[in-house]
Design an enzyme around this catalytic site. Sequence first.
Site, PDB file in Angstrom:
ATOM      1  N   HIS A 140       0.891  -1.242   0.006  1.00  0.00           N
ATOM      2  CA  HIS A 140      -0.065   0.053  -0.038  1.00  0.00           C
ATOM      3  C   HIS A 140       1.004   1.091   0.013  1.00  0.00           C
ATOM      4  CE1 HIS A 140      -2.771   2.904   1.920  1.00  0.00           C
ATOM      5  NE2 HIS A 140      -3.803   2.238   1.169  1.00  0.00           N
ATOM      6  N   LYS A 243     -10.724  -0.937   9.935  1.00  0.00           N
ATOM      7  CA  LYS A 243     -11.068  -2.194   9.123  1.00  0.00           C
ATOM      8  C   LYS A 243     -11.378  -3.239   9.901  1.00  0.00           C
ATOM      9  CE  LYS A 243      -7.267  -0.377   5.985  1.00  0.00           C
ATOM     10  NZ  LYS A 243      -8.341   0.217   4.887  1.00  0.00           N
ATOM     11  N   CYS A 381      -4.710   2.365  -3.772  1.00  0.00           N
ATOM     12  CA  CYS A 381      -3.606   3.069  -3.192  1.00  0.00           C
ATOM     13  C   CYS A 381      -2.182   2.021  -3.147  1.00  0.00           C
ATOM     14  CB  CYS A 381      -3.611   3.271  -1.716  1.00  0.00           C
ATOM     15  SG  CYS A 381      -4.932   4.540  -1.352  1.00  0.00           S
TER      16      CYS A 381
HETATM   17  N1  7TS Z   1      -2.106  -0.977   4.519  1.00  0.00           N
HETATM   18  C1  7TS Z   1      -3.052  -1.898   3.984  1.00  0.00           C
HETATM   19  C2  7TS Z   1      -2.696  -3.131   3.443  1.00  0.00           C
HETATM   20  C3  7TS Z   1      -4.331  -1.130   3.688  1.00  0.00           C
HETATM   21  O1  7TS Z   1      -5.218  -2.002   2.816  1.00  0.00           O
HETATM   22  C4  7TS Z   1      -4.378   0.104   4.198  1.00  0.00           C
HETATM   23  C5  7TS Z   1      -5.887   0.651   3.708  1.00  0.00           C
HETATM   24  C6  7TS Z   1      -3.494   0.824   4.832  1.00  0.00           C
HETATM   25  C7  7TS Z   1      -2.357   0.254   4.821  1.00  0.00           C
HETATM   26  C8  7TS Z   1      -3.719   2.247   5.313  1.00  0.00           C
HETATM   27  O2  7TS Z   1      -4.658   2.252   6.340  1.00  0.00           O
HETATM   28  P1  7TS Z   1      -5.197   3.473   6.696  1.00  0.00           P
HETATM   29  O3  7TS Z   1      -6.349   2.967   7.881  1.00  0.00           O
HETATM   30  O4  7TS Z   1      -3.821   3.928   7.616  1.00  0.00           O
HETATM   31  O5  7TS Z   1      -5.801   4.450   5.915  1.00  0.00           O
HETATM   32  N2  7TS Z   1      -6.309   0.300   2.371  1.00  0.00           N
HETATM   33  C9  7TS Z   1      -7.552   0.704   1.780  1.00  0.00           C
HETATM   34  C10 7TS Z   1      -8.017   0.059   0.844  1.00  0.00           C
HETATM   35  O6  7TS Z   1      -7.647  -1.140   0.522  1.00  0.00           O
HETATM   36  N3  7TS Z   1      -9.274   0.797   0.333  1.00  0.00           N
HETATM   37  O7  7TS Z   1      -9.146   1.969   1.215  1.00  0.00           O
HETATM   38  C11 7TS Z   1      -8.172   2.070   2.163  1.00  0.00           C
END
Ligand code: 7TS
Length: 423
Positions: A140, A243, A381
Site C-alpha cells: 500500500h 478495518k 493505493c
Molecule cells: N495498509 C494496507 C494493507 C491497507 O489496506 C491500508 C488501507 C492501509 C495500509 C492504510 O490504512 P489507513 O487506515 O491508515 O488508511 N487500505 C485501503 C483500501 O484497500 N481501500 O481503502 C483503504
Amino acid sequence: MKTASQPTSMGATRPGRPSLDLKKIREDFPILGRTARGKPLVYLDNAATSQKPQAVIDAMSHYYSSFNANVHRGVHQLSEEATKAYEGTRDKIREHINARDRKEIIFVRGTTEATNLVAQTYGRKNVAEGDEVIITTMEHHSNIVPWQILCEEKKATLRVVPITDEGELILEEYEKMLGPKTRLVSVVHVSNSLGTINPARKIVELAHRQGIPVLLDGAQALPHFRVDVQDLDCDFYAFSGHKMFGPTGIGILYGKLSLLEEMPPYQTGGDMIKSVTFEKTLYNELPYRFEAGTPIIAGVVGLGAAVDYLRGLDPDAVVAHEQDLLRYATREVSAVPGVRLVGTAKEKGSVLSMLMEGVHPHDIGTILDHEGIAIRAGHHCTQPLMQRFGVDATARASFAFYNTREEVDALVAGLHKVAKVFG
Ligand code: 7TS
C-alpha cells in the site's frame, strides 16, 4: 483461544467445521439492514473500511454521554473513568495480539501513521547513506512513500521484492536482497489489492538470521484472522481500528520493547514528556512517549468494544466462512463472460480483484452501485502493483465475516448485467 497468525488450515469443506450464526451477526450491524439505490445494501468494500457493530457505536456514545474527560491528567472521577477505559483497550489489544507487554502497544491514528512513525523515528536513527530498506511490489502507498522519503533524505536505497503473475512474493529474490546493508524490511501481511497472505513468519525468520528487523503491515490481517506477534516474532506490527469493525481515527503500532526504548520521539508536546524546562525536556516512559497530545479517546473506547466483539466470535469459524465465500465467489465470478481475476495466490484472504474485457473498472463499480452493491474501483493505493499487472485499476470486492453467499450471488448477477450492457 487458538491463534492463527498464518492460517494454513482453511479447509472450509471439512465435515463438522465451525459455523457462524450469520442472521444474528448481521443483526449486530445496523447498517447492513439499510438500502442503497433502493435495493438491499450489499456491502463488499470491507478492505476500505468495515461496518461497525452496535456495541462499538454504543460504547462511543456511552463515553460521550457518561464519562467524557481527558485522560491521564485529571484528579476527578470522570478523568479516572476515561483513563481506565482508555488503558483498558491497551490491555485488550495486548492480549488480542499476544504482545508481551502493554508498553509495546502504541495508539496511533491508523496503519499510515504507524509506518510513518517507524520511518521517522527508527528509520531516521538507523538508516544512513548507502543503506537499504526492503519493501515489496504489493505494498500500500502508506508502506512505500514513508520509506521513499527516508531513503531520499538519507541517500539510502529502497529495494522492492518482485512477485509472480499469481501475486506471490518471490522469496528467493527476497533472500538475495537481504544483506549487510539492509536496515529494515517492511512487508504487507495481507495484500489489500490481491488478497495474498504473505508467509510472514518465514519473511521475519530470513531477516532475523542477519539481525534485520521487520515491520508487518497487518491492516488487512486483523479483521480476518488472529495474529500472534510473538509467534510471528516481528519487530513492528501496524494496523487500523476502522478495518477491524472499530472506529476511524485509531490504530495500533506494536513494537518490541527493546526497539521502542531506543527510538527517539515522533510528535512532541503534551503527555509525551516527563519534565520540561526551557533548557531540556525529559521524555515520558513507554508507551506515552509516542502518544503526544490529547488522544482520540472515544475511538480508543470504540476499538476496545470492537476487540470484545471479535473475541466473541470463533476465529476458526470466521476463517472457514470467509474462505467459503472466497472460493464460491472465485468460481462464480470467473464464470462471468470476459472476467479475469488479478491475484490468485494459493494463500489468499477474502478479496477479489476483477477485470472485465472492454469495461473500465469504474464502470463496473457504477453499474453495481445501481444494484445497491458497494465495491471499490481504482488502484487501491497500490499504483506500483497495478503497474506490475499492466493495468491502472481493478474492480475489487472484499468480504467480511458478515457477508453471505446470497450477497455473492447478487454480485455475480450484477456482473452479468455489466457484461450485457457492454457486451
Ligand atoms: N495498509 C494496507 C494493507 C491497507 O489496506 C491500508 C488501507 C492501509 C495500509 C492504510 O490504512 P489507513 O487506515 O491508515 O488508511 N487500505 C485501503 C483500501 O484497500 N481501500 O481503502 C483503504
